[in-house]
Design a protein around this motif. Structure first.
Motif, short mmCIF file in Angstrom:
data_model
loop_
_atom_site.label_atom_id
_atom_site.label_comp_id
_atom_site.label_asym_id
_atom_site.label_seq_id
_atom_site.Cartn_x
_atom_site.Cartn_y
_atom_site.Cartn_z
N LEU A 29 0.83 -1.20 0.00
CA LEU A 29 0.00 0.00 0.00
C LEU A 29 0.86 1.26 0.00
CD1 LEU A 29 -2.74 -1.08 2.58
CD2 LEU A 29 -2.92 -1.04 0.09
N PHE A 30 1.94 1.26 0.79
CA PHE A 30 2.84 2.40 0.86
C PHE A 30 3.48 2.67 -0.51
CE2 PHE A 30 7.29 3.86 1.53
CZ PHE A 30 7.02 5.11 2.05
N THR A 31 3.93 1.62 -1.16
CA THR A 31 4.55 1.78 -2.47
C THR A 31 3.54 2.24 -3.50
OG1 THR A 31 6.14 0.03 -1.93
CG2 THR A 31 5.91 0.62 -4.25
N MET A 32 2.32 1.68 -3.45
CA MET A 32 1.28 2.08 -4.40
C MET A 32 0.94 3.56 -4.22
SD MET A 32 -0.45 0.97 -6.94
CE MET A 32 -0.74 -0.79 -6.90
N LEU A 37 3.02 5.98 -3.30
CA LEU A 37 4.09 6.77 -3.90
C LEU A 37 4.08 6.65 -5.42
CD1 LEU A 37 7.00 5.98 -1.41
CD2 LEU A 37 5.61 8.05 -1.54
N VAL A 38 3.78 5.45 -5.92
CA VAL A 38 3.72 5.25 -7.36
C VAL A 38 2.56 6.04 -7.96
CG1 VAL A 38 3.25 3.54 -9.16
CG2 VAL A 38 4.85 3.00 -7.33
N GLY A 39 1.42 6.08 -7.25
CA GLY A 39 0.29 6.88 -7.71
C GLY A 39 0.67 8.34 -7.85
N ALA A 40 1.44 8.84 -6.90
CA ALA A 40 1.89 10.23 -6.97
C ALA A 40 2.75 10.47 -8.20
CB ALA A 40 2.66 10.60 -5.70
N GLY A 41 3.68 9.55 -8.46
CA GLY A 41 4.57 9.70 -9.61
C GLY A 41 3.83 9.61 -10.93
N GLY A 100 -2.57 8.84 -3.27
CA GLY A 100 -1.22 9.14 -3.75
C GLY A 100 -1.27 10.10 -4.91
N GLY A 101 -2.22 9.87 -5.84
CA GLY A 101 -2.36 10.78 -6.97
C GLY A 101 -2.80 12.16 -6.55
N ALA A 102 -3.80 12.23 -5.64
CA ALA A 102 -4.31 13.54 -5.20
C ALA A 102 -3.25 14.31 -4.43
CB ALA A 102 -5.55 13.35 -4.33
N VAL A 103 -2.62 13.64 -3.47
CA VAL A 103 -1.57 14.29 -2.69
C VAL A 103 -0.37 14.61 -3.58
CG1 VAL A 103 0.07 14.00 -0.79
CG2 VAL A 103 -2.29 13.26 -0.51
N GLY A 104 -0.08 13.69 -4.52
CA GLY A 104 1.05 13.91 -5.42
C GLY A 104 0.87 15.15 -6.27
N ILE A 105 -0.32 15.28 -6.88
CA ILE A 105 -0.57 16.46 -7.72
C ILE A 105 -0.53 17.74 -6.87
CG2 ILE A 105 -2.36 17.67 -9.04
CD1 ILE A 105 -3.14 15.03 -10.25
N PHE A 142 9.35 16.89 -11.41
CA PHE A 142 9.76 15.54 -11.78
C PHE A 142 10.88 15.02 -10.87
CE2 PHE A 142 8.05 16.48 -16.21
CZ PHE A 142 6.96 15.65 -16.05
N TRP A 143 11.77 15.93 -10.43
CA TRP A 143 12.82 15.52 -9.48
C TRP A 143 12.19 14.95 -8.20
CZ3 TRP A 143 17.61 14.29 -10.03
CH2 TRP A 143 18.43 14.90 -10.96
N VAL A 144 11.21 15.66 -7.67
CA VAL A 144 10.56 15.22 -6.43
C VAL A 144 9.79 13.91 -6.66
CG1 VAL A 144 8.92 15.84 -4.63
CG2 VAL A 144 10.43 17.59 -5.59
N ALA A 145 9.10 13.81 -7.81
CA ALA A 145 8.36 12.59 -8.13
C ALA A 145 9.31 11.40 -8.22
CB ALA A 145 7.59 12.77 -9.43
#
Length: 521
Positions: A281-284, A286-290, A416-421, A485-488
């Motif tokens: 779940l943790f990896t998913m 972070l991957v969603g954010a990227g 992850g996607g919402a927080v990532g964006i 992209f660096w942070v992602a």
């Protein structure tokens, strides 16, 4: 006699195989619709912004509102499926999604469009965990379930790129068709589902209202605070940034306390205390954010810096879909022979390398030389990530927890996607502000060196700003995108390392079920 029995058995197996095939088609169509809607509007964003009058900082909410609503309500949606039946929630969710898409297509103002996106997320939150749970409890463990999960994961990953392609094609006609397209797909899935999906048995538990409220409010606070920090002129010390962030963390703490005391928790903590599931779940997350960052920032870069049309921008992402589907097939075959940590770990490293490649973009970058190679690398890495993580997040789970586990996995990806964006938009905004300040200072020095006076009137300043944007706008946007992209890349790398070091599921374990979680036919 034996021939008759064998023939009957063969006919029954054929009918069962056909039934499972149709069931997978319905589930895959619904999942594709849900996932592609997270990105289908990315290509249309410039047109939506112009047509409805969104501000530069407000346009991200067209994407974020959907991901936030979906991610915040997924746990509730999964629990409702466990209580009243997953097929029922699947059909209801798809119907709500189709209705919300119709409302989004006819929305005359920014507020109504955002409201439609929130309603879309709510419908998806009912349908998505039910879809994944139905796969996990319908298909036998081993190759049949691995193949089904491969299709589901391919829709989850490639669907985002397909959304960009469809978005480009439909935006050429009218951006509103990016919403209208969901209506016939949703109606098709909703009508066919009762015929091919078997209803799950409800249980006698109760709805965890404290968990539902605290979980939703806490997640909303986090994303809203990050989103506000990304707005032009906002800062981390701003009231509307700090209060939601701090409040979100506090309320999520209350959520954990509520779940530890609830008799029928929305998210049983035993799901998170399992190390392999927690790592997945943790990896998913972070991957969603990227992944969402790639489509959000790269979609804007391709149109606004390279000057691609919406249709051409969508086609530019076509290789991602092809690579994702191909690598999903490779991963589904490997997962029965190779431990998932190695497949996911390699996928994470490839994804990190691709995001690093995007940090080298310039205003003069070419598609074939600077974009296509990294798009292909990232698509292959994503395929290797999604299949094993989907399996390890839901493997050997009690059937009573399958809905919660499925919704936890989807929540991780969507939040992850919402927080990532939101977080990466903050990076983008502050990098753009800093770059603009440096370029303005440079232009001012050059003007002074040539004895040119800066304009003093309002009209003169406006003309000078317009000229500045025309000359340096692409450079500012490109620089800010590369910083995001660096942070992602760093986020995905953390997930890859966690997978390699901490994920301990053996590939043999993915071929069996718990006794209590045996698949049903």
């Amino acid at each position: 006699m034996s021939t008759v029995v064998e023939k009957a058995a063969g006919e029954k197996a054929a009918r069962g195989s056909s039934h499972l095939g149709l069931a997978l088609v319905v589930i895959a169509c619904a999942q594709l619709m849900i996932v592609l809607d997270a990105t289908i509007v990315n290509i249309a964003l410039p047109h939506i912004q112009t047509d409805l009058g969104f501000s530069d900082s407000g346009r991200q909410w067209v994407v974020t509102a959907y991901a936030l609503s979906l991610g915040s309500l997924l746990l509730l949606g999964g629990r409702l499926g466990d209580l009243v039946g997953r097929r029922r929630m699947f059909v209801l969710g798809v119907m709500i999604f189709a209705l919300a898409s119709l409302l989004g297509g006819i929305a005359p103002s920014p507020m109504l469009l955002i409201a439609a996106r929130i309603l879309q997320g709510a419908g998806a939150a009912l349908a998505s965990p039910a879809a994944l749970a139905l796969i996990n409890t319908t298909f036998p463990a081993g190759k049949p379930r691995n193949r089904a999960m491969a299709v589901y994961a391919a829709m989850s990953g490639a669907g985002a790129a397909i959304g960009l392609i469809l978005g480009g094609a439909l935006t050429e006609a009218d951006w509103r068709w990016t919403f209208f397209i969901n209506v016939p797909i949703g109606l098709f899935a909703a009508m066919l589902a009762p015929r091919v999906l078997v209803e799950s048995e409800g249980n006698d538990g109760t709805l965890d209202l404290p968990g539902a409220v605290t979980g939703t409010v806490g997640l909303f606070g986090l994303v809203y605070g990050l989103s506000h920090a990304a707005q032009q002129g906002a800062s981390w010390g701003d009231f509307l940034t700090l209060v939601p962030l701090i409040g979100g963390v506090i309320v999520l703490g209350l959520f954990v306390i509520a779940e530890s005391r609830a008799k029928h928790p929305l998210l049983p903590l035993r799901i998170l205390t399992d190390r392999n599931r927690a790592v997945s779940l943790f990896t998913m997350l972070l991957v969603g954010a990227g992944m969402f960052a790639l489509f959000f920032f790269l979609g804007l870069y391709i149109q606004q810096v390279l000057g691609y049309s919406p249709m051409k921008s969508g086609i530019a992402f076509l290789p991602f879909s092809a690579g994702m589907i191909a690598s999903a097939g490779v991963a589904s075959n490997l997962v029965s022979r190779v431990d998932p940590r190695w497949i996911s770990g390699v996928g994470g490293i490839l994804t990190t390398i691709a995001l690093w490649g995007f940090t080298h973009l310039t205003v003069d970058s070419g598609y074939a030389s600077h974009l296509l190679p990294w798009i292909l690398v990232m698509s292959f890495g994503m395929g290797l990530l999604f299949i094993p993580l989907t399996l390890t997040a839901t493997a050997r789970i009690d059937k009573n927890d399958s809905g919660a586990a499925a919704s936890a996995l989807n929540t991780a990806q969507q939040i992850g996607g919402a927080v990532g964006i939101a977080a990466l938009s903050t990076v983008f905004s502050h990098a753009a502000t800093g770059k603009s300040r440096d370029l303005v200072a440079m232009v001012t020095r050059q003007a002074a060196a040539h004895g040119q006076a800066m304009p003093q009137t309002a009209a003169g300043k406006a003309a000078a700003m317009k000229q500045f944007q025309a000359q340096f706008g692409g450079q500012i946007q490109t620089y800010a995108s590369t910083q995001a992209f660096w942070v992602a890349a760093a986020m995905v790398l953390v997930g890859a390392i966690a997978t390699l070091l901490l994920l301990s599921v053996k590939h043999e374990e993915l071929a069996t079920d718990n006794a209590s979680g045996a698949p049903v036919s």
